[in-house]
Design a protein around this motif. Structure first.
Motif, short mmCIF file in Angstrom:
data_model
loop_
_atom_site.label_atom_id
_atom_site.label_comp_id
_atom_site.label_asym_id
_atom_site.label_seq_id
_atom_site.Cartn_x
_atom_site.Cartn_y
_atom_site.Cartn_z
N LYS A 157 46.63 28.98 71.14
CA LYS A 157 46.71 29.10 72.60
C LYS A 157 46.67 27.72 73.26
N GLU A 158 45.83 26.84 72.71
CA GLU A 158 45.75 25.49 73.25
C GLU A 158 47.07 24.75 73.08
N ILE A 159 47.66 24.89 71.90
CA ILE A 159 48.94 24.23 71.63
C ILE A 159 50.03 24.76 72.56
N GLU A 160 50.04 26.07 72.79
CA GLU A 160 51.04 26.66 73.67
C GLU A 160 50.85 26.19 75.12
N GLY A 161 49.58 26.04 75.54
CA GLY A 161 49.31 25.54 76.88
C GLY A 161 49.80 24.11 77.06
N ILE A 162 49.58 23.27 76.05
CA ILE A 162 50.06 21.89 76.10
C ILE A 162 51.57 21.86 76.14
N ARG A 163 52.20 22.73 75.35
CA ARG A 163 53.66 22.76 75.31
C ARG A 163 54.23 23.16 76.69
N GLN A 164 53.59 24.10 77.37
CA GLN A 164 54.06 24.51 78.69
C GLN A 164 53.98 23.37 79.70
N ILE A 165 52.94 22.54 79.57
CA ILE A 165 52.81 21.38 80.47
C ILE A 165 53.89 20.36 80.16
N LEU A 166 54.18 20.15 78.89
CA LEU A 166 55.25 19.22 78.51
C LEU A 166 56.61 19.71 79.02
N ILE A 167 56.81 21.02 79.02
CA ILE A 167 58.04 21.59 79.57
C ILE A 167 58.08 21.37 81.09
#
Length: 523
Positions: free
Chosen positions: A231-241
């Motif tokens: 979940k943390e990795i997905e949250g970081i990925r959304q911010i990078l997007i």
């Protein structure tokens, strides 16, 4: 018979002719002299460009700190609620710290004046000259204009209709509170001593690993950024997007993401956080941009290694703190911990670039760059090796170092991926080995010939620029052509025209404007 005679004559005189190898050696012997002259010429050109750029940026009055703070200042300038944001003491002080030295000087001169200052008195404080810093004690005119433009865009400095200058009242009140040591309490000293002490090295290691994970997700090689909760990795990925560093699917890095990897540490930090602020304020209405920015600026004024109580924070602020723990800006021993520790990443938000060298500098080794375009990086970090592999051909790896060559092919590949020459040069200068010989004037360690060649390779790809265009011809009359030509000039969409043949090209995105204009004129 003729060919046989020529062949025998060539064999008999073969020893008298210089071989290709001999010619190559003669060329190599004469090459250093030409290289030396080229280097001197390039050095003179670089010095001239640097002086012009220094004068335009305010000479020695400009500094790296103001450049590193450009991203956050530009963002604050676009906010509609920036005036209310200035009621926060820590925000006002952080904005002041991010200004150029000339901007700080102007603000501090006006801080304790209750009445507006007339324009002629204000300008008499700074002696300007169009000749840059050639005249002793004079400030370039461009530097003053740039400082005033930045202050007015931020609404820190206001000019009245009568031509008088004064500081925005809420910004002034907040700065005065800080100078009087009347800043809001953050709860320091309210906690009882912890049972287990947290070492500063532990906090720095947490910040380093978390930040390396964020950057590793962009590189996406060898699972550098894959550790931790999904979940943390997905949250970081959304911010990078959201920041534009990855495509909409979060699978590939964009050209903007490549440029992000080569930014200085502090600018990287702010670029990521601004993406987070935009993303979280849209996902959760209770976490407004104002609230998040206030908290970030407050964290930047805390002390490294000091613990602070969670009970002094509101519920929305606690939610933001839980996110910042994942990003490495805050450290907590457990998720339910009653105390938090700001890391060097948080403290760097209103400090200089050098404040992150001790923490993030451990992620990267030191790089030796040679005039032969060979690079030697003393590092065992998989992340830095992946970065180097983006613009250099890595030949072999040793236990504590990696050796490679910067070639035209590797640089061209990097340019195609969106990395620019300035990013490559900045990265190599940022991590230059301390033992490298440095320019006594600029302090830069990168060889001039190496740096200029990188820029020359980039210019080879910039011979042509492609723009979408709309070609217009076969006008009904000369009057229609001239009226449309005038309209295109006023709108700033004209690209090219031939008055004799009555041909014209305009910006491709302006086709609808042209269509509407022609319909109006014909009707």
């Amino acid at each position: 018979f003729l060919f046989l005679s020529l062949w025998l004559w060539e064999r008999s005189h073969a020893e008298e002719r210089p071989t290709d190898l001999a010619i190559e050696r003669l060329y190599e012997i004469s090459k250093p002299q030409r290289r030396l002259s080229d280097i001197k010429r390039l050095q003179a050109m670089s010095d001239k460009k640097r002086k012009n750029k220094t004068a335009a940026n305010g000479g020695t009055f400009g500094n790296q700190e103001s450049k590193a703070g450009d991203s956050i200042l530009d963002y604050i300038a676009t906010l509609k609620m920036k005036d209310s944001l200035y009621t926060d003491v820590y925000t006002a002080v952080s904005v002041l710290r991010s200004l150029s030295n000339l901007g700080k000087n102007i603000v501090m001169r006006l801080l304790w004046l209750d009445n507006p200052v007339p324009d002629n008195v204000f300008k008499s404080w700074v002696r300007t000259s169009s000749q840059g810093l050639n005249q002793r004690g004079y400030m370039p005119s461009e530097a003053l204009r740039s400082a005033l433009e930045r202050l007015t865009r931020l609404n820190v400095l206001i000019r009245t209709r009568g031509g008088e200058w004064h500081i925005e009242p809420r910004f002034k009140a907040s700065l005065r509170k800080f100078v009087r040591n009347d800043a809001p309490d953050v709860g320091e000293g309210e906690l009882a001593p912890a049972k287990k002490t947290v070492e500063t090295a532990t906090i720095e290691e947490h910040a380093r690993r978390c930040w390396e994970r964020i950057l590793g997700l962009l590189i996406d090689e060898s699972g550098i950024g894959r550790w931790g909760d999904e979940k943390e990795i997905e949250g970081i990925r959304q911010i990078l997007i959201e920041s534009g560093f990855m495509d909409d699917l979060g699978q590939r890095i964009t050209p903007k993401g490549f440029r992000f990897l080569f930014l200085p540490h502090r600018k990287q930090v702010w670029s990521f956080l601004l993406g987070y602020v935009k993303y979280i304020s849209r996902q959760n209405k209770s976490l407004s941009e104002d609230l998040v920015l206030r908290l970030l600026f407050m964290l930047s004024h805390l002390s490294l290694g000091q613990d602070y109580p969670m009970k002094s924070l509101s519920e929305p602020q606690k939610k933001v703190i839980s996110h910042l723990v994942v990003f490495g800006f805050v450290y907590q021993r457990k998720k339910t911990s009653k105390r938090y520790f700001p890391t060097a990443l948080a403290l760097s938000l209103s400090c200089s670039e050098d404040s992150l060298v001790g923490t993030l500098g451990n992620t990267h080794g030191k790089i030796i760059t040679e005039t032969t375009f060979r690079i030697t990086a003393y590092t065992s970090s998989a992340f830095q090796i992946a970065i180097l592999n983006k613009f250099a051909r890595l030949d072999y790896r040793l236990p504590n170092s990696v050796v490679g060559v910067v070639t035209k092919h590797s640089v061209m590949e990097a340019l195609r991926n969106g990395i620019n020459a300035a990013g490559i040069v900045m990265y190599l200068e940022q991590y230059a080995h301390p033992q490298m010989k440095r320019d006594p004037k600029t302090g830069k360690a990168l060889p001039v010939a190496f740096k200029e060649q990188i820029y020359l390779w980039e210019k080879e790809r910039q011979r042509f620029s492609v723009q979408k265009s709309c070609f217009l011809h076969e006008f009904a009359s000369t009057v229609e052509f001239k009226s449309l030509l005038e309209f295109a000039r006023e709108e700033g969409i004209l690209q090219w025209f031939n008055e004799r043949k009555q041909w014209m090209t305009v910006d491709g995105s302006a086709a609808e404007k042209i269509k509407e204009f022609r319909q109006k004129t014909r009707s």
